[in-house]
Design a protein around this motif. Structure first.
Motif, PDB file in Angstrom:
ATOM      1  N   HIS A   1       0.823  -1.209   0.000  1.00 25.68           N
ATOM      2  CA  HIS A   1       0.000   0.000   0.000  1.00 25.68           C
ATOM      3  C   HIS A   1       0.861   1.264   0.000  1.00 25.68           C
ATOM      4  CE1 HIS A   1      -3.417   2.583   0.901  1.00 25.68           C
ATOM      5  NE2 HIS A   1      -2.728   3.123   1.882  1.00 25.68           N
ATOM      6  N   HIS A   2       1.920   1.252   0.817  1.00 23.50           N
ATOM      7  CA  HIS A   2       2.687   2.487   0.974  1.00 23.50           C
ATOM      8  C   HIS A   2       3.873   2.608   0.026  1.00 23.50           C
ATOM      9  CE1 HIS A   2       0.613   4.235   4.395  1.00 23.50           C
ATOM     10  NE2 HIS A   2       0.543   3.036   4.936  1.00 23.50           N
ATOM     11  N   TYR A   3       4.361   1.491  -0.482  1.00 22.83           N
ATOM     12  CA  TYR A   3       5.578   1.557  -1.296  1.00 22.83           C
ATOM     13  C   TYR A   3       5.414   0.882  -2.660  1.00 22.83           C
ATOM     14  CZ  TYR A   3       7.835   2.697   3.168  1.00 22.83           C
ATOM     15  OH  TYR A   3       8.179   3.272   4.355  1.00 22.83           O
ATOM     16  N   GLY A   4       4.384   0.099  -2.828  1.00 21.39           N
ATOM     17  CA  GLY A   4       4.200  -0.606  -4.085  1.00 21.39           C
ATOM     18  C   GLY A   4       4.738  -2.032  -4.059  1.00 21.39           C
ATOM     19  N   GLY A   5       5.410  -2.418  -2.979  1.00 20.66           N
ATOM     20  CA  GLY A   5       5.906  -3.792  -2.888  1.00 20.66           C
ATOM     21  C   GLY A   5       7.020  -3.891  -1.861  1.00 20.66           C
ATOM     22  N   LEU A   6       7.359  -5.138  -1.519  1.00 21.31           N
ATOM     23  CA  LEU A   6       8.352  -5.370  -0.483  1.00 21.31           C
ATOM     24  C   LEU A   6       9.735  -4.899  -0.934  1.00 21.31           C
ATOM     25  CD1 LEU A   6       8.394  -6.599   2.315  1.00 21.31           C
ATOM     26  CD2 LEU A   6       8.953  -8.793   1.288  1.00 21.31           C
ATOM     27  N   GLY A   7      10.123  -5.324  -2.146  1.00 15.11           N
ATOM     28  CA  GLY A   7      11.435  -4.934  -2.666  1.00 15.11           C
ATOM     29  C   GLY A   7      11.561  -3.423  -2.776  1.00 15.11           C
ATOM     30  N   GLU A   8      10.493  -2.771  -3.276  1.00 10.91           N
ATOM     31  CA  GLU A   8      10.498  -1.318  -3.408  1.00 10.91           C
ATOM     32  C   GLU A   8      10.675  -0.663  -2.055  1.00 10.91           C
ATOM     33  OE1 GLU A   8       8.594  -3.331  -4.964  1.00 10.91           O
ATOM     34  OE2 GLU A   8       8.379  -2.770  -7.071  1.00 10.91           O
ATOM     35  N   MET A   9       9.989  -1.221  -1.048  1.00 10.42           N
ATOM     36  CA  MET A   9      10.097  -0.660   0.295  1.00 10.42           C
ATOM     37  C   MET A   9      11.543  -0.712   0.782  1.00 10.42           C
ATOM     38  SD  MET A   9       8.247  -1.835   3.825  1.00 10.42           S
ATOM     39  CE  MET A   9       9.232  -3.277   4.194  1.00 10.42           C
TER      40      MET A   9
ATOM     41  N   LEU B   1       5.521   2.473  19.271  1.00  9.66           N
ATOM     42  CA  LEU B   1       4.210   2.873  18.770  1.00  9.66           C
ATOM     43  C   LEU B   1       4.137   2.839  17.253  1.00  9.66           C
ATOM     44  CD1 LEU B   1       3.632   5.997  21.041  1.00  9.66           C
ATOM     45  CD2 LEU B   1       2.987   3.627  21.471  1.00  9.66           C
ATOM     46  N   SER B   2       5.276   2.528  16.587  1.00 11.00           N
ATOM     47  CA  SER B   2       5.322   2.688  15.135  1.00 11.00           C
ATOM     48  C   SER B   2       4.220   1.910  14.428  1.00 11.00           C
ATOM     49  CB  SER B   2       6.699   2.268  14.617  1.00 11.00           C
ATOM     50  OG  SER B   2       6.962   0.939  14.960  1.00 11.00           O
ATOM     51  N   LEU B   3       3.976   0.668  14.845  1.00 12.22           N
ATOM     52  CA  LEU B   3       2.971  -0.145  14.166  1.00 12.22           C
ATOM     53  C   LEU B   3       1.594   0.505  14.257  1.00 12.22           C
ATOM     54  CD1 LEU B   3       2.701  -3.959  14.200  1.00 12.22           C
ATOM     55  CD2 LEU B   3       0.681  -2.655  14.700  1.00 12.22           C
ATOM     56  N   PHE B   4       1.247   0.992  15.453  1.00 11.81           N
ATOM     57  CA  PHE B   4      -0.079   1.581  15.615  1.00 11.81           C
ATOM     58  C   PHE B   4      -0.197   2.937  14.945  1.00 11.81           C
ATOM     59  CE2 PHE B   4      -0.891  -1.734  18.659  1.00 11.81           C
ATOM     60  CZ  PHE B   4      -2.223  -1.977  18.414  1.00 11.81           C
ATOM     61  N   LYS B   5       0.867   3.724  14.999  1.00 19.41           N
ATOM     62  CA  LYS B   5       0.828   5.032  14.326  1.00 19.41           C
ATOM     63  C   LYS B   5       0.573   4.846  12.833  1.00 19.41           C
ATOM     64  CE  LYS B   5       2.162   7.970  17.668  1.00 19.41           C
ATOM     65  NZ  LYS B   5       1.197   8.847  18.308  1.00 19.41           N
ATOM     66  N   LEU B   6       1.260   3.866  12.254  1.00 19.18           N
ATOM     67  CA  LEU B   6       1.084   3.623  10.823  1.00 19.18           C
ATOM     68  C   LEU B   6      -0.323   3.089  10.540  1.00 19.18           C
ATOM     69  CD1 LEU B   6       2.409   3.688   8.054  1.00 19.18           C
ATOM     70  CD2 LEU B   6       3.216   1.368   8.433  1.00 19.18           C
ATOM     71  N   SER B   7      -0.826   2.230  11.423  1.00 15.02           N
ATOM     72  CA  SER B   7      -2.173   1.683  11.243  1.00 15.02           C
ATOM     73  C   SER B   7      -3.218   2.790  11.314  1.00 15.02           C
ATOM     74  CB  SER B   7      -2.476   0.637  12.311  1.00 15.02           C
ATOM     75  OG  SER B   7      -1.535  -0.397  12.250  1.00 15.02           O
ATOM     76  N   LEU B   8      -3.023   3.727  12.252  1.00 10.16           N
ATOM     77  CA  LEU B   8      -3.988   4.815  12.410  1.00 10.16           C
ATOM     78  C   LEU B   8      -4.108   5.633  11.128  1.00 10.16           C
ATOM     79  CD1 LEU B   8      -3.277   6.209  15.992  1.00 10.16           C
ATOM     80  CD2 LEU B   8      -5.293   4.973  15.220  1.00 10.16           C
ATOM     81  N   MET B   9      -2.992   5.834  10.431  1.00  7.91           N
ATOM     82  CA  MET B   9      -3.095   6.653   9.218  1.00  7.91           C
ATOM     83  C   MET B   9      -3.458   5.834   7.988  1.00  7.91           C
ATOM     84  SD  MET B   9       0.898   7.691   8.543  1.00  7.91           S
ATOM     85  CE  MET B   9       0.991   7.739   6.759  1.00  7.91           C
ATOM     86  N   THR B  10      -3.526   4.507   8.148  1.00  8.70           N
ATOM     87  CA  THR B  10      -3.804   3.665   6.995  1.00  8.70           C
ATOM     88  C   THR B  10      -5.245   3.139   6.981  1.00  8.70           C
ATOM     89  OG1 THR B  10      -1.507   2.927   7.156  1.00  8.70           O
ATOM     90  CG2 THR B  10      -2.919   1.730   5.629  1.00  8.70           C
ATOM     91  N   PHE B  11      -5.787   2.816   8.170  1.00 10.48           N
ATOM     92  CA  PHE B  11      -7.039   2.054   8.208  1.00 10.48           C
ATOM     93  C   PHE B  11      -8.191   2.818   8.857  1.00 10.48           C
ATOM     94  CE2 PHE B  11      -3.635  -1.196   8.444  1.00 10.48           C
ATOM     95  CZ  PHE B  11      -3.876  -1.811   7.236  1.00 10.48           C
ATOM     96  N   ASP B  12      -9.410   2.300   8.635  1.00 14.94           N
ATOM     97  CA  ASP B  12     -10.596   2.803   9.314  1.00 14.94           C
ATOM     98  C   ASP B  12     -10.536   2.422  10.793  1.00 14.94           C
ATOM     99  OD1 ASP B  12     -11.638   3.871   7.069  1.00 14.94           O
ATOM    100  OD2 ASP B  12     -12.874   2.130   6.555  1.00 14.94           O
ATOM    101  N   PRO B  13     -11.257   3.181  11.623  1.00 15.13           N
ATOM    102  CA  PRO B  13     -11.216   2.901  13.062  1.00 15.13           C
ATOM    103  C   PRO B  13     -11.578   1.465  13.431  1.00 15.13           C
ATOM    104  CG  PRO B  13     -12.266   5.012  12.669  1.00 15.13           C
ATOM    105  CD  PRO B  13     -11.998   4.426  11.319  1.00 15.13           C
ATOM    106  N   TRP B  14     -12.584   0.871  12.755  1.00 22.14           N
ATOM    107  CA  TRP B  14     -12.971  -0.482  13.181  1.00 22.14           C
ATOM    108  C   TRP B  14     -11.817  -1.453  13.012  1.00 22.14           C
ATOM    109  CZ3 TRP B  14     -12.817  -4.873  10.208  1.00 22.14           C
ATOM    110  CH2 TRP B  14     -12.723  -4.704   8.826  1.00 22.14           C
ATOM    111  N   PHE B  15     -11.005  -1.266  11.964  1.00 24.18           N
ATOM    112  CA  PHE B  15      -9.904  -2.205  11.758  1.00 24.18           C
ATOM    113  C   PHE B  15      -8.771  -1.948  12.754  1.00 24.18           C
ATOM    114  CE2 PHE B  15      -6.296  -4.231   9.582  1.00 24.18           C
ATOM    115  CZ  PHE B  15      -6.840  -5.489   9.449  1.00 24.18           C
TER     116      PHE B  15
END
Lengths: 491, 73
Positions: free
Chosen positions: A203-211, A303-317
């Motif tokens: 979603h954020h980079y286009g792929g694992l290698g790209e990331m 907190l990195s995992l949750f910070k990234l999740s907050l900006m990526t997903f809807d609240p329910w997820f």
């Protein structure tokens, strides 16, 4: 709000599952602490794997990848090597535990070395190592709920609720409650980690290698081991040290007692390495956050995992991720709680205060101790500052000190005496405590060493001192044939 | 008996091998080379322990845990 509902629901499910786990079993001491030694491959597998997926790996694994880069790879390596060792180490431990009806780790040592005082020493070391571990779970729980509920629940409230839930089902169901909730936790964490680890890089980079290319371009050297500091030598020594210590944690050690037969361990030795590859996907989440939520430092890297999740997903997820996170705190927390109370009741109370207490009495004491330990841990969680991190680092090195005495006791003819084992462990623990509290590194301690060796994990010094003392004291106290032992040290 | 020696390979691969592959490029399956190397050894460890299990006389059937085999097969 939807996030909150999901987290609350999963907490209630955990409570219900934990409570009903006692059904059909008369909860005597053996049922409560080691599940009546009746668990099959699946449950033993889950209890052993429970060690891998704690809040430390969920928050810490991604945070470590985010904050430090390559050094995080060690988490994947050490458990793999530990499972190889387990193939040969756990079956004899299980056989001995079964034939002597042992309930805990100190129990094992006190029988093997015929020394109740050794058992008490080990119980004290264990409890000192376990409490910070429990505190860490509670701390993680507070962080997860506070973030995933978008601040609706303060972390203090979350910690209290979590502590009450865990205490309740541990008192009622003991290790059976832990096993059932492990199943729930692992299914959730497996699905979430796989999904996030694949989705976030794409979603954020286009792929694992790209990331990884993008990270490498922005931060050269971040993805490989540095020449100094947490470099290759640090990696090698830490992997080896933690692999030896892995099964010395009293709750992991005691979960081996729950097995129905010894073949279960051999089968798990080839299943568990694959299973922990899920950690790889947790690392990917942390790496994905590196360029997307930059600027987290110090304790906030967790907190990195949750910070990234907050900006990526809807609240329910975010709520679903939070719920999985809550379980990674509750389940290991409940295992630690079961083990610590068994230690205090079975090994400290029965070992020191009332040698002739029967199992029923010990089982009552163990249940009584559960809320006390939970309260102490909550107290440390809410009031303890940085000291708790130091305590936790110490914990792992503490339990590793039990390894030499354990391995020697499994040999057909054990030359190590109880005095040797006792003095070796005391010496090792003292060195660990001193070096951790003074933040000593090998480079400071032994400045004449070549640069490469200065990054060796300090835990090796403690282990080396332990082994030397153990060997020396054992040589001095060796019982001679036809002669009374003359050098028996008093303790 | 000699099959057991296989179990030493992951220790060598991970502890001794890592300095030789401590590079990012080439990426393998999208991962930095050094990470891919460690992942490969995790998978190989599983395979090796599977082989050790199959050849270990201690696991020959004695009927004692037939019930348990079903759980995971």
């Amino acid at each position: 709000m939807s996030a909150l509902v999901i987290i609350a629901a999963i907490t209630l499910v955990a409570l219900w599952l934990g409570m009903r786990a006692r059904r059909g079993h008369d909860m005597n001491l053996e049922q409560w602490s080691v599940g009546g030694r009746s668990f099959g491959t699946a449950f033993v597998f889950l209890l052993m794997a429970g060690e891998i997926y704690t809040t430390f790996t969920f928050l810490g694994g991604s945070g470590f990848a985010y904050g430090k880069g390559a050094p995080v790879y060690y988490i994947l390596a050490y458990a793999t090597l530990a499972y190889i060792i387990s193939y040969w180490m756990l079956p004899p431990i299980w056989r001995y535990a079964k034939s002597h009806r042992l309930m805990s780790q100190p129990h094992f040592f006190s029988r093997k070395y015929a020394s109740p005082s050794l058992g008490v020493l080990i119980a004290l070391v264990d409890v000192a190592a376990l409490i910070p571990y429990l505190v860490l779970q509670f701390k993680g729980l507070g962080i997860i709920v506070a973030i995933a509920s978008y601040g609706a629940i303060a972390s203090t409230t979350a910690i209290w609720i979590g502590a009450v839930v865990v205490t309740a089902y541990v008192i009622v169901s003991g290790v059976r409650g832990c096993a059932w909730n492990s199943a729930l936790k692992d299914v959730m964490i497996l699905a979430i980690a796989l999904f996030l680890g694949i989705y976030l890089p794409i979603h954020h980079y286009g792929g694992l290698g790209e990331m990884f290319r993008a990270i490498d371009a922005a931060k050269p050297g971040f993805l490989t081991f540095a020449p100094r500091g947490q470099g290759i030598v640090w990696f090698q020594s830490t992997v080896l040290l933690t692999a030896l210590g892995f099964f010395m944690w009293p709750h992991t050690f005691a979960s081996s007692y729950t097995a129905r037969n010894e073949r279960i361990f051999r089968r798990n030795a080839f299943l568990l390495p694959l299973y922990q590859l899920i950690l790889l996907f947790v690392f990917f989440c942390g790496f994905a956050a590196v360029l997307k939520v930059p600027g987290l430092t110090g304790g906030n890297i967790d907190l990195s995992l949750f910070k990234l999740s907050l900006m990526t997903f809807d609240p329910w997820f975010v709520g679903v991720i939070g719920a999985a996170g809550v379980l990674t705190a509750l389940v290991p927390g409940s295992m630690i709680l079961t083990t610590a109370s068994t230690l205090i009741a079975n090994d400290i109370y029965r070992g020191v205060l009332a040698r002739d207490a029967d199992d029923a009495k010990v089982a009552r004491i163990a249940r009584f101790v559960v809320p006390v330990i939970a309260l102490v841990a909550v107290g440390f969680t809410l009031n303890g500052g940085e000291t708790i991190v130091a305590l936790l680092l110490m914990g792992y090195n503490f339990v590793t000190q039990l390894f030499p005495a354990l391995i020697c006791s499994l040999a057909p003819r054990n030359r190590v005496t109880k005095q040797g084992a006792f003095c070796g462990i005391v010496a090792g623990v003292v060195v660990v405590a001193a070096t951790t509290l003074m933040h000593t590194s090998i480079g400071q301690l032994l400045p004449f060493l070549p640069d490469a060796l200065k990054d060796v994990n300090i835990g090796f010094v403690a282990l080396a001192v332990n082994v030397v003392v153990l060997a020396l004291v054992s040589a001095l106290t060796q019982p001679r044939a036809g002669e009374a032992p003359t050098h028996a040290n008093a303790h | 008996m000699s099959v057991r020696l296989l179990a030493a390979l992951p220790f060598i691969g991970i502890l001794v091998g890592v300095p030789f592959v401590n590079r990012t490029e080439p990426l393998v399956l999208g991962m930095p080379l050094v990470l891919a190397w460690i992942v490969m050894w995790v998978v190989l460890t599983s395979a090796i322990m599977g082989i050790v299990y199959l050849f270990d006389p201690a696991n020959r059937d004695d009927g004692a845990d037939a019930a348990d085999v079903e759980v995971r097969s």
